[in-house]
Design a protein around this motif. Structure first.
Motif, PDB file in Angstrom:
ATOM      1  N   GLY A 106       0.795  -1.220   0.000  1.00  0.00           N
ATOM      2  CA  GLY A 106       0.000   0.000   0.000  1.00  0.00           C
ATOM      3  C   GLY A 106       0.822   1.263   0.000  1.00  0.00           C
ATOM      4  O   GLY A 106       0.280   2.357   0.202  1.00  0.00           O
ATOM      5  N   LEU A 107       2.124   1.148  -0.221  1.00  0.00           N
ATOM      6  CA  LEU A 107       3.008   2.311  -0.287  1.00  0.00           C
ATOM      7  C   LEU A 107       3.220   2.733  -1.737  1.00  0.00           C
ATOM      8  O   LEU A 107       3.231   1.888  -2.626  1.00  0.00           O
ATOM      9  CB  LEU A 107       4.385   1.975   0.293  1.00  0.00           C
ATOM     10  CG  LEU A 107       4.655   2.168   1.773  1.00  0.00           C
ATOM     11  CD1 LEU A 107       6.083   1.742   2.077  1.00  0.00           C
ATOM     12  CD2 LEU A 107       4.425   3.602   2.204  1.00  0.00           C
ATOM     13  N   PRO A 108       3.448   4.038  -1.980  1.00  0.00           N
ATOM     14  CA  PRO A 108       4.012   4.427  -3.275  1.00  0.00           C
ATOM     15  C   PRO A 108       5.454   3.936  -3.345  1.00  0.00           C
ATOM     16  O   PRO A 108       6.009   3.490  -2.336  1.00  0.00           O
ATOM     17  CB  PRO A 108       3.935   5.959  -3.240  1.00  0.00           C
ATOM     18  CG  PRO A 108       3.934   6.313  -1.794  1.00  0.00           C
ATOM     19  CD  PRO A 108       3.216   5.190  -1.098  1.00  0.00           C
ATOM     20  N   PRO A 109       6.077   3.972  -4.512  1.00  0.00           N
ATOM     21  CA  PRO A 109       7.458   3.504  -4.608  1.00  0.00           C
ATOM     22  C   PRO A 109       8.359   4.214  -3.596  1.00  0.00           C
ATOM     23  O   PRO A 109       8.287   5.432  -3.420  1.00  0.00           O
ATOM     24  CB  PRO A 109       7.852   3.849  -6.042  1.00  0.00           C
ATOM     25  CG  PRO A 109       6.565   3.872  -6.790  1.00  0.00           C
ATOM     26  CD  PRO A 109       5.549   4.410  -5.813  1.00  0.00           C
ATOM     27  N   GLY A 110       9.189   3.452  -2.915  1.00  0.00           N
ATOM     28  CA  GLY A 110      10.101   4.028  -1.940  1.00  0.00           C
ATOM     29  C   GLY A 110      10.121   3.247  -0.642  1.00  0.00           C
ATOM     30  O   GLY A 110       9.672   2.101  -0.568  1.00  0.00           O
ATOM     31  N   ARG A 111      10.650   3.891   0.387  1.00  0.00           N
ATOM     32  CA  ARG A 111      10.859   3.246   1.681  1.00  0.00           C
ATOM     33  C   ARG A 111      10.229   4.082   2.779  1.00  0.00           C
ATOM     34  O   ARG A 111      10.351   5.309   2.804  1.00  0.00           O
ATOM     35  CB  ARG A 111      12.350   3.110   1.960  1.00  0.00           C
ATOM     36  CG  ARG A 111      12.687   2.650   3.389  1.00  0.00           C
ATOM     37  CD  ARG A 111      14.152   2.745   3.685  1.00  0.00           C
ATOM     38  NE  ARG A 111      14.456   2.322   5.045  1.00  0.00           N
ATOM     39  CZ  ARG A 111      15.004   3.106   5.982  1.00  0.00           C
ATOM     40  NH1 ARG A 111      15.329   4.369   5.688  1.00  0.00           N
ATOM     41  NH2 ARG A 111      15.246   2.649   7.195  1.00  0.00           N
ATOM     42  N   LEU A 112       9.559   3.408   3.709  1.00  0.00           N
ATOM     43  CA  LEU A 112       9.017   4.040   4.908  1.00  0.00           C
ATOM     44  C   LEU A 112       9.900   3.671   6.086  1.00  0.00           C
ATOM     45  O   LEU A 112      10.197   2.491   6.305  1.00  0.00           O
ATOM     46  CB  LEU A 112       7.591   3.569   5.154  1.00  0.00           C
ATOM     47  CG  LEU A 112       6.844   4.219   6.325  1.00  0.00           C
ATOM     48  CD1 LEU A 112       6.585   5.684   6.048  1.00  0.00           C
ATOM     49  CD2 LEU A 112       5.534   3.475   6.597  1.00  0.00           C
ATOM     50  N   SER A 113      10.342   4.679   6.825  1.00  0.00           N
ATOM     51  CA  SER A 113      11.168   4.476   8.012  1.00  0.00           C
ATOM     52  C   SER A 113      10.422   5.037   9.224  1.00  0.00           C
ATOM     53  O   SER A 113      10.085   6.223   9.252  1.00  0.00           O
ATOM     54  CB  SER A 113      12.517   5.191   7.853  1.00  0.00           C
ATOM     55  OG  SER A 113      13.222   5.224   9.082  1.00  0.00           O
ATOM     56  N   VAL A 114      10.153   4.188  10.197  1.00  0.00           N
ATOM     57  CA  VAL A 114       9.475   4.609  11.428  1.00  0.00           C
ATOM     58  C   VAL A 114      10.504   4.566  12.548  1.00  0.00           C
ATOM     59  O   VAL A 114      10.953   3.485  12.954  1.00  0.00           O
ATOM     60  CB  VAL A 114       8.278   3.697  11.745  1.00  0.00           C
ATOM     61  CG1 VAL A 114       7.540   4.191  12.987  1.00  0.00           C
ATOM     62  CG2 VAL A 114       7.324   3.624  10.551  1.00  0.00           C
ATOM     63  N   THR A 115      10.905   5.737  13.016  1.00  0.00           N
ATOM     64  CA  THR A 115      11.960   5.844  14.021  1.00  0.00           C
ATOM     65  C   THR A 115      11.357   6.347  15.324  1.00  0.00           C
ATOM     66  O   THR A 115      10.820   7.460  15.370  1.00  0.00           O
ATOM     67  CB  THR A 115      13.072   6.791  13.550  1.00  0.00           C
ATOM     68  OG1 THR A 115      13.611   6.308  12.323  1.00  0.00           O
ATOM     69  CG2 THR A 115      14.194   6.871  14.573  1.00  0.00           C
ATOM     70  N   ILE A 116      11.434   5.514  16.359  1.00  0.00           N
ATOM     71  CA  ILE A 116      10.805   5.825  17.643  1.00  0.00           C
ATOM     72  C   ILE A 116      11.898   6.054  18.672  1.00  0.00           C
ATOM     73  O   ILE A 116      12.918   5.367  18.671  1.00  0.00           O
ATOM     74  CB  ILE A 116       9.876   4.673  18.089  1.00  0.00           C
ATOM     75  CG1 ILE A 116       8.881   4.312  16.966  1.00  0.00           C
ATOM     76  CG2 ILE A 116       9.102   5.056  19.339  1.00  0.00           C
ATOM     77  CD1 ILE A 116       9.123   2.980  16.353  1.00  0.00           C
TER      78      ILE A 116
END
Length: 246
Positions: free
Chosen positions: A229-239
């Motif tokens: 469900g993402l557009p092209p690329g990378r999701l980074s979740v930094t907590i």
């Protein structure tokens, strides 16, 4: 460093069927990816396949809600005026290079969205898996910086130094693979340690590596699993646990 007098640039999230992103579904009954743990540097823990495909999809669904205004997705701007290539939304505390606030001061000024309890719990589980009990029991995350890297986005070498707390930083990757580069504590020159972070991977750096210089010199396009469900690329979740009050 102070804040830029210019604001960030609000942006909207592309639809998941943007060119380059496959739309084949991931079956709910799919087995979780294989998990392996390594310590490429003292204090740095990389766990491959930590987050299941179903949990990755849920995280993307959450991100789509977080990205909406108010206090939504934007390109941050550094004090020199340079616009960062990553797109970012914050939870709990709003990070504007290089300071925290409770409002999105570089865009619409709205209160930052709260850090969801389930995301905080996920980060606590990550620290437990990385280091064991003593660090996890003391870990109380209160902020997240969620970055979307389009295939041409980069993040230069930097250290996460705006937080008074020495608690570990937790990063969860979803989407395309990336090259994650580690320099040193106190210096941003080589020798470097380059890691490939894939969708579902966990990276935790703390203890003696808490202030390590790190960055993302490359996103490897076309490597994401289908159906996230993402557009092209990378999701980074930094907590992180900031140690801030107010």
């Amino acid at each position: 460093m102070g804040k830029s007098r210019l604001g960030g640039v609000p942006t909207a999230l592309d639809e998941p069927d943007a060119p380059g992103q496959l739309r084949l579904p991931l079956p709910d009954g799919a087995p979780p990816p294989p998990v392996s743990r390594s310590e490429p540097r003292p204090g740095v823990v990389h766990i491959r396949g930590w987050l299941t495909p179903a949990a990755q999809r849920r995280l993307v669904e959450d991100f789509r809600r977080w990205a909406l205004p108010p206090a939504g997705l934007r390109h941050p701007r550094v004090p020199s005026g340079h616009l960062m290539s990553v797109q970012s939304v914050c939870l709990g505390w709003h990070w504007q290079p290089y300071a925290y606030s409770r409002t999105a001061d570089d865009t619409d000024g709205a209160p930052v969205k709260p850090l969801p309890v389930d995301l905080a719990d996920l980060a606590k589980a990550a620290v437990l898996d990385a280091y064991g009990g003593s660090d996890a029991f003391a870990y109380e995350p209160d902020a997240a910086i969620v970055n979307l890297y389009q295939p041409d986005a980069r993040l230069g070498l930097h250290t996460d130094g705006e937080e008074p707390s020495p608690a570990p930083v937790v990063t969860i990757s979803v989407g395309d693979d990336c090259v994650f580069r580690l320099a040193g504590v106190g210096y941003r020159t080589g020798p470097f340690t380059d890691l490939t972070l894939a969708s579902g991977d966990l990276l935790v750096f703390g203890r003696e590596a808490r202030r390590v210089y790190h960055g993302v010199p490359r996103v490897i396009g076309g490597t994401a699993p289908p159906g996230l469900g993402l557009p092209p690329g990378r999701l980074s979740v930094t907590i992180r646990q900031t140690g801030l009050e107010g």
